[in-house]
Motif scaffolding. Structure first.
Motif, PDB file in Angstrom:
ATOM      1  N   LYS A 112       0.721  -1.111  -0.162  1.00 52.27           N
ATOM      2  CA  LYS A 112       0.010  -0.346   0.014  1.00 52.27           C
ATOM      3  C   LYS A 112       0.621   1.195  -0.209  1.00 52.27           C
ATOM      4  CE  LYS A 112      -3.510  -2.230   2.598  1.00 52.27           C
ATOM      5  NZ  LYS A 112      -4.020  -2.189   3.848  1.00 52.27           N
ATOM      6  N   HIS A 113       1.729   1.401   0.612  1.00 50.07           N
ATOM      7  CA  HIS A 113       3.169   2.692   1.437  1.00 50.07           C
ATOM      8  C   HIS A 113       4.300   2.493   0.320  1.00 50.07           C
ATOM      9  CE1 HIS A 113       4.695   0.229   4.127  1.00 50.07           C
ATOM     10  NE2 HIS A 113       3.372   0.168   4.737  1.00 50.07           N
ATOM     11  N   LYS A 148       6.995   1.632   1.363  1.00 55.63           N
ATOM     12  CA  LYS A 148       8.122   1.548   2.241  1.00 55.63           C
ATOM     13  C   LYS A 148       8.598   0.014   2.246  1.00 55.63           C
ATOM     14  CE  LYS A 148       7.662   6.117   2.531  1.00 55.63           C
ATOM     15  NZ  LYS A 148       8.152   6.827   1.195  1.00 55.63           N
ATOM     16  N   ASN A 172       5.044   0.684  10.326  1.00 50.48           N
ATOM     17  CA  ASN A 172       4.106   0.366   9.009  1.00 50.48           C
ATOM     18  C   ASN A 172       2.875   0.786   9.777  1.00 50.48           C
ATOM     19  OD1 ASN A 172       3.692  -1.324   7.236  1.00 50.48           O
ATOM     20  ND2 ASN A 172       2.502  -2.883   8.286  1.00 50.48           N
ATOM     21  N   LEU A 180       2.273   3.925   8.987  1.00 51.33           N
ATOM     22  CA  LEU A 180       2.193   4.675   7.034  1.00 51.33           C
ATOM     23  C   LEU A 180       0.549   4.147   6.825  1.00 51.33           C
ATOM     24  CD1 LEU A 180       5.748   3.545   6.166  1.00 51.33           C
ATOM     25  CD2 LEU A 180       4.195   5.780   5.883  1.00 51.33           C
ATOM     26  N   ASN A 181       0.268   3.034   7.298  1.00 54.81           N
ATOM     27  CA  ASN A 181      -1.331   2.643   6.775  1.00 54.81           C
ATOM     28  C   ASN A 181      -2.254   3.491   7.651  1.00 54.81           C
ATOM     29  OD1 ASN A 181      -0.103   0.399   5.348  1.00 54.81           O
ATOM     30  ND2 ASN A 181      -0.185  -1.032   7.176  1.00 54.81           N
ATOM     31  N   LYS A 204      -2.004   6.695   8.175  1.00 51.78           N
ATOM     32  CA  LYS A 204      -2.156   7.615   7.327  1.00 51.78           C
ATOM     33  C   LYS A 204      -2.261   7.689   6.481  1.00 51.78           C
ATOM     34  CE  LYS A 204       1.717  11.266   5.703  1.00 51.78           C
ATOM     35  NZ  LYS A 204       3.427  11.816   5.899  1.00 51.78           N
ATOM     36  N   LEU A 205      -2.071   6.505   5.531  1.00 46.56           N
ATOM     37  CA  LEU A 205      -2.857   6.440   3.436  1.00 46.56           C
ATOM     38  C   LEU A 205      -3.728   6.131   3.974  1.00 46.56           C
ATOM     39  CD1 LEU A 205      -0.798   4.051   1.991  1.00 46.56           C
ATOM     40  CD2 LEU A 205      -1.222   5.947   0.974  1.00 46.56           C
TER      41      LEU A 205
END
Length: 126
Positions: A61-62, A64, A107, A110-111, A113-114
């Motif tokens: 998804k992100h 990284k 992780n 970041l998830n 944030k998405l």
């Protein structure tokens, strides 16, 4: 899955760090198997499997992918917990577990944030 990975890794580290203190008590209670390397390695293996599943899903998804390197490096370091002897073991455990937990926390952030960005971009429904 990240939260599960954080919990598993934390419990594994606590288990390894407290084991020298409580092993004599466990032996008296018939629970000496808790101190065996096979159980410790099984818990670490479970942590890695959960971590790979979670971080690969997140990286798709992100994007990284470097978080996988942190997870694997942490697992390798953690698996070498005996390399510096009895006194170095807590340092190795904390460092290895710290890398694994950091990868999961990153992780998770970041998830989130998405997900937050996706919600902010959706048009308002009436």
């Amino acid at each position: 899955m990240d939260k599960a990975g954080i919990w598993i890794t934390t419990l594994c580290a606590i288990h390894c760090l407290l084991l020298p203190v409580i092993l004599p008590l466990l032996a008296m209670a018939g629970l000496a198997f808790i101190g065996e390397d096979a159980l410790e390695n099984t818990i670490l293996g479970l942590s890695v499997v959960v971590g790979l599943w979670s971080l690969i899903s997140g990286a798709r998804k992100h994007g990284k992918w470097h978080l996988l390197s942190l997870l694997l490096l942490g697992a390798v370091i953690y698996s070498q917990r005996d390399i510096l002897g009895h006194w170095g073991e807590p340092i190795i455990i904390l460092f290895g577990a710290g890398l694994i937990i950091y990868a999961h926390v990153s992780n998770l952030r970041l998830n989130r944030k998405l997900n937050f960005s996706a919600l902010a971009e959706e048009p308002a429904q009436n």
